[in-house]
Design a protein around this motif. Sequence first.
Motif, PDB file in Angstrom:
ATOM      1  N   ALA A  71       0.802  -1.073   0.019  1.00  0.00           N
ATOM      2  CA  ALA A  71      -0.063  -0.142  -0.097  1.00  0.00           C
ATOM      3  C   ALA A  71       1.160   1.071  -0.283  1.00  0.00           C
ATOM      4  O   ALA A  71       0.452   2.160  -0.805  1.00  0.00           O
ATOM      5  N   ALA A  72       1.671   1.512   0.872  1.00  0.00           N
ATOM      6  CA  ALA A  72       2.635   2.148   0.881  1.00  0.00           C
ATOM      7  C   ALA A  72       2.877   2.438  -0.334  1.00  0.00           C
ATOM      8  O   ALA A  72       3.449   3.841  -1.087  1.00  0.00           O
ATOM      9  N   GLY A  73       3.871   1.358  -1.200  1.00  0.00           N
ATOM     10  CA  GLY A  73       4.664   1.756  -2.269  1.00  0.00           C
ATOM     11  C   GLY A  73       3.710   2.716  -2.952  1.00  0.00           C
ATOM     12  O   GLY A  73       3.945   3.106  -4.061  1.00  0.00           O
ATOM     13  N   ALA A  74       2.286   2.351  -3.511  1.00  0.00           N
ATOM     14  CA  ALA A  74       1.091   2.046  -4.495  1.00  0.00           C
ATOM     15  C   ALA A  74       0.859   4.073  -4.080  1.00  0.00           C
ATOM     16  O   ALA A  74       0.858   4.372  -5.500  1.00  0.00           O
ATOM     17  N   ARG A  75       0.845   3.885  -2.672  1.00  0.00           N
ATOM     18  CA  ARG A  75       0.570   6.105  -2.570  1.00  0.00           C
ATOM     19  C   ARG A  75       1.689   6.714  -3.042  1.00  0.00           C
ATOM     20  O   ARG A  75       1.419   7.534  -3.566  1.00  0.00           O
ATOM     21  N   LEU A  76       2.757   6.308  -3.161  1.00  0.00           N
ATOM     22  CA  LEU A  76       4.343   7.193  -3.475  1.00  0.00           C
ATOM     23  C   LEU A  76       3.598   7.167  -5.111  1.00  0.00           C
ATOM     24  O   LEU A  76       3.835   8.414  -5.596  1.00  0.00           O
ATOM     25  N   GLU A 124      -4.627  -6.555  -2.793  1.00  0.00           N
ATOM     26  CA  GLU A 124      -5.010  -6.037  -2.059  1.00  0.00           C
ATOM     27  C   GLU A 124      -4.308  -4.586  -1.315  1.00  0.00           C
ATOM     28  O   GLU A 124      -4.829  -3.178  -0.781  1.00  0.00           O
ATOM     29  N   GLY A 125      -3.101  -4.683  -0.914  1.00  0.00           N
ATOM     30  CA  GLY A 125      -2.297  -3.250  -0.759  1.00  0.00           C
ATOM     31  C   GLY A 125      -2.185  -2.100  -1.560  1.00  0.00           C
ATOM     32  O   GLY A 125      -2.038  -1.243  -1.414  1.00  0.00           O
ATOM     33  N   LEU A 126      -1.641  -3.123  -2.904  1.00  0.00           N
ATOM     34  CA  LEU A 126      -1.728  -2.123  -4.178  1.00  0.00           C
ATOM     35  C   LEU A 126      -2.690  -1.120  -4.723  1.00  0.00           C
ATOM     36  O   LEU A 126      -2.953  -0.065  -4.695  1.00  0.00           O
ATOM     37  N   ILE A 127      -4.263  -2.006  -4.474  1.00  0.00           N
ATOM     38  CA  ILE A 127      -5.113  -0.882  -4.959  1.00  0.00           C
ATOM     39  C   ILE A 127      -5.625  -0.048  -3.977  1.00  0.00           C
ATOM     40  O   ILE A 127      -6.012   0.742  -4.155  1.00  0.00           O
ATOM     41  N   GLU A 128      -5.597  -0.943  -2.767  1.00  0.00           N
ATOM     42  CA  GLU A 128      -5.793   0.266  -1.628  1.00  0.00           C
ATOM     43  C   GLU A 128      -4.899   1.956  -1.681  1.00  0.00           C
ATOM     44  O   GLU A 128      -5.490   2.829  -1.881  1.00  0.00           O
ATOM     45  N   GLY A 129      -3.661   1.348  -2.204  1.00  0.00           N
ATOM     46  CA  GLY A 129      -3.156   2.285  -2.372  1.00  0.00           C
ATOM     47  C   GLY A 129      -3.300   3.465  -3.853  1.00  0.00           C
ATOM     48  O   GLY A 129      -2.128   4.496  -3.431  1.00  0.00           O
ATOM     49  N   GLY A 130      -3.579   2.950  -4.220  1.00  0.00           N
ATOM     50  CA  GLY A 130      -4.000   3.615  -6.343  1.00  0.00           C
ATOM     51  C   GLY A 130      -3.422   3.573  -7.055  1.00  0.00           C
ATOM     52  O   GLY A 130      -3.427   3.833  -8.040  1.00  0.00           O
ATOM     53  N   ALA A 131      -3.545   1.273  -6.537  1.00  0.00           N
ATOM     54  CA  ALA A 131      -2.560   1.085  -8.659  1.00  0.00           C
ATOM     55  C   ALA A 131      -4.029   1.037  -9.156  1.00  0.00           C
ATOM     56  O   ALA A 131      -4.863   0.911  -8.875  1.00  0.00           O
ATOM     57  N   ASP A 132      -3.769   1.732 -10.672  1.00  0.00           N
ATOM     58  CA  ASP A 132      -4.914   1.540 -11.694  1.00  0.00           C
ATOM     59  C   ASP A 132      -4.914   0.052 -12.022  1.00  0.00           C
ATOM     60  O   ASP A 132      -5.872  -0.445 -12.872  1.00  0.00           O
ATOM     61  N   ALA A 133      -3.681  -0.791 -11.975  1.00  0.00           N
ATOM     62  CA  ALA A 133      -3.580  -2.187 -12.829  1.00  0.00           C
ATOM     63  C   ALA A 133      -2.413  -2.838 -12.050  1.00  0.00           C
ATOM     64  O   ALA A 133      -1.883  -2.082 -11.484  1.00  0.00           O
TER      65      ALA A 133
END
Length: 392
Positions: A71-76, A124-133
């Motif tokens: 999630a942290a990686g996706a948010r950045l 789940e972490g990636l999606i919650e952090g804002g990943a588009d795909a």
Amino acid sequence: MLQAQEPTLDDFQQLEGCNEVLNVTRPDIVRSVHEAYFAVGVDCVETNTFGANHSALGEYDISGRVHELSAAGARLARESADAFTARDGRPRWVLGSMGPGTKLPTLGHIGYATIRDGFQANAEGLIEGGADALLVETTQDLLQTKASVIGARHAMRQLGVDVPVLVSMAFETTGTMLLGSEIGAALTALEPLGIDMIGLNCSTGPAEMTEHLRHLSRHSRVPLLCMPNAGLPILTKDGAHFPLDSEGLADAQETFVREYGLSLVGGCCGTTPEHLRQVVERVRGLTPPARDPRPEPGAASLYQSVPFRQDTSYLAIGERTNANGSKKFREAMLEACWDDCVEIAREQIREGAHMLDLCVDYVGRDGVADMAELAGRLATASTLPIVLDSTE
């Protein structure tokens, strides 16, 4: 690029080399890498989560942090993408990186359910952090790839969202994936999982990817992607050196778009912002030619695809690995003589079977355990597809 900024051991929380920890401790370093690539014109970046999975983080005894670091990686990456979009209005996207991990389930290094659930937490972490795909990348084992895709599907169902799932495989200089899978086997096994894009990354440079892309262009129903290394690495006293310059990568990617109709191109190991700047200049505005894929229906083993195209008058399915049809096989199974069961399968291969039937149904037996044992053994003992045959 992360190491060039000399993060300290404290930055790694004493877990040296665990780059995903920097998503939490040094977001400035991670953000700077995303910005360097967005600055040269790319449309999307990957998250710094290649190792944010159960087996890779397990090497550091922090597998419980998969969701947090994903999630942290996706948010950045999301923050960087949105900042660049705000400047000029052009959309930028975030690809959530789901790396292969460090264990191969086909070889029994890790259980399928364990690795699948780990990838679900990653997704789940990636999606919650804002990943588009979600990008299932650098896959080396088709069972690991399947676990990643199914884990991603479980994550989407859990969160009530739907994002594209992209799959990118790593093919060695031998022409196969690490465990020996040919490109036809990979396409036959993965496309029915409902993926949205398929292609290649890592392991080799573009020159070694040409024939695989030609096959995908001819047979894949879904769009194609390619992210090669900057050539094959050369080991020097200062570490790995990637010899392909930025112009060479741009030449290759332009050719791939024009000849094979690729929809997404980029770079993997050794490809710097300058490499991607030239790729952007060369391919932006190109319209990939329309492909006319001719799907080749078939069945795949780990190693090869067997088309449903009959050069002879029939397709031969070996039935002797069937507890109901073969007394010899049934007795070997009841006595847990697994090597004898495998040898019966091999006899059928030598006699010309195109596929192997596997049926373990027998009164009083634990069919699930028998099927897991024998399917796992036959998957690596034979190059033929297995027909799973059961009343259950």
